[in-house]
Motif scaffolding. Structure first.
Motif, PDB file in Angstrom:
ATOM      1  N   LEU A   1     -75.218 -77.011  27.390  1.00 39.46           N
ATOM      2  CA  LEU A   1     -74.073 -76.131  27.584  1.00 39.46           C
ATOM      3  C   LEU A   1     -74.332 -75.139  28.721  1.00 39.46           C
ATOM      4  N   LEU A   2     -75.508 -74.518  28.713  1.00 42.87           N
ATOM      5  CA  LEU A   2     -75.815 -73.506  29.729  1.00 42.87           C
ATOM      6  C   LEU A   2     -75.786 -74.104  31.132  1.00 42.87           C
ATOM      7  N   GLU A   3     -76.527 -75.192  31.335  1.00 43.09           N
ATOM      8  CA  GLU A   3     -76.600 -75.748  32.684  1.00 43.09           C
ATOM      9  C   GLU A   3     -75.245 -76.291  33.139  1.00 43.09           C
ATOM     10  N   SER A   4     -74.499 -76.909  32.233  1.00 43.51           N
ATOM     11  CA  SER A   4     -73.184 -77.451  32.593  1.00 43.51           C
ATOM     12  C   SER A   4     -72.198 -76.338  32.931  1.00 43.51           C
ATOM     13  N   LEU A   5     -72.193 -75.281  32.131  1.00 47.45           N
ATOM     14  CA  LEU A   5     -71.276 -74.165  32.385  1.00 47.45           C
ATOM     15  C   LEU A   5     -71.647 -73.425  33.674  1.00 47.45           C
TER      16      LEU A   5
END
Length: 361
Positions: free
Chosen positions: A48-52
């Protein structure tokens, strides 16, 4: 063709761009949002963090993300030094029941944390219930105080008890019965169900949207290879050049969703899901554990390196842990984009790339 990992990230650029492209319309709804994420240092969380962060940078979304972690410094030092001092990303130290809420209001809360029992401790059930109920209550209180727009909780396919509606081996969202409370499976599943109830009741009172993602089985970079996930264990052994050993008879049925699709599905539920309605999150390709082992071996280039210890019982119905995806498809237009074999291939390529980066020739 070798896949690239862009500077400042640890995931393949192809996967990051897949998420951003699939969610282009949904992410536009999150422009200028402040997201609060629990479980942000685990498998779900890192994806989630890297994608966002990637999507925010590419599309100028101006997202702010605050992550709750028991030990942010340890995470940034050992697992994610590339995330230190990233614009728009902040960490708060604490557990689910003892953290100081951000001073700036959070528009969206994503609750992806869960107590695991890898150490097989005797007090796991109590800890899990405390985290599920007390931790969820703390987040819901914060959502009310912050006047948040939405709260997304990730629960599990374990909420389905043996008395639930199962059609052709598929778990269908709906009301469920309650079985043996003493078993670990029921404690885990019913505490997740209680989280769903608590979130829906609080949402009705305070006006935010309650989003529920019932998560099944997944594969992709950052999935633990030494935990109790069959696909992770199989990939671990294949990468090490060892024989893949299936301890049982290989008949249980599973399906797996690649982590890039997982992020797409979670954010789509957050953006478009109906309040208080559960959505199953998982794969659509049904495979037995034995077939899964052979698929991993095939992708690794050693198709004969599989041994299944048990012998199937003639005529016995195999156990199944499979989601019905009809609601997700009909209401949210969600589809599986990355087939299982390709998902396994990307996961193995990522681990090999990490090994090369850590141990250059």
């Amino acid at each position: 063709m070798e896949q690239t990992i862009p500077s400042g990230h640890t995931l393949f650029q192809r996967d990051l761009e897949h998420v951003a492209a699939q969610l282009e319309g949904d992410l536009a709804q999150l422009r200028d949002a402040h997201l609060f994420i629990t479980g942000g240092t685990g498998f779900f969380g890192i994806w989630l963090l890297e994608s966002l962060l990637w999507a925010s940078e590419k599309h100028a979304l101006n997202l702010r993300v605050t992550v709750l972690s028991r030990s942010p410094e340890k995470f940034l030092e050992q697992r994610a030094p590339h995330l230190r001092n990233r614009a728009g990303l902040n960490f708060i130290a604490g557990g689910l029941t003892d953290f100081e809420a951000p001073a700036d209001a959070c528009s969206h809360i994503l609750h992806a944390a869960s107590e695991t029992n890898l150490e097989q401790s005797g007090d796991w059930a109590q800890r899990h219930l405390n985290a599920a109920i007390d931790g969820t209550r703390c987040l819901l209180d914060m959502a009310a105080a912050h006047r948040s727009e939405a709260v997304l909780i990730t629960t599990s396919g374990a909420v389905y008890s043996p008395m639930d509606s199962v059609v052709d081996n598929l778990c269908v969202e709906g009301p469920a019965g309650v079985a043996d409370y003493a078993s670990e499976r029921i404690v885990y599943g019913q505490s997740k169900r209680m989280m769903e109830i608590m979130t829906s009741v609080a949402a009705q009172q305070h006006g935010y949207r309650a989003l529920i993602a019932r998560c099944f089985a997944f594969v992709g970079p950052y999935l633990a290879l030494d935990s109790n996930y069959a696909i992770g264990n199989f990939i671990r052994d294949a990468l090490a050049g060892r024989e893949i050993v299936v301890g049982g008879d290989g008949t249980p049925l599973r399906s797996y969703l690649y982590a890039a699709d997982l992020v797409v599905w979670l954010i789509r539920v957050l953006a478009r899901g109906r309040s208080g309605v559960p959505y199953n999150i998982g794969g659509d390709e049904i495979v037995s554990i034995g077939e899964l082992a052979r698929t991993v071996a095939k992708v690794a280039g050693t198709p004969d390196a599989v041994r299944i210890k048990g012998t199937p019982v003639p005529g016995a119905k195999p156990s199944a842990y499979l989601p019905s995806l009809q609601r997700a498809a009909a209401e949210l237009d969600l589809q599986v984009s990355i087939p299982l074999e390709e998902a396994i291939r990307r996961t193995m390529e990522w681990h090999r790339a990490r090994t090369r980066a850590t141990n250059p020739i």
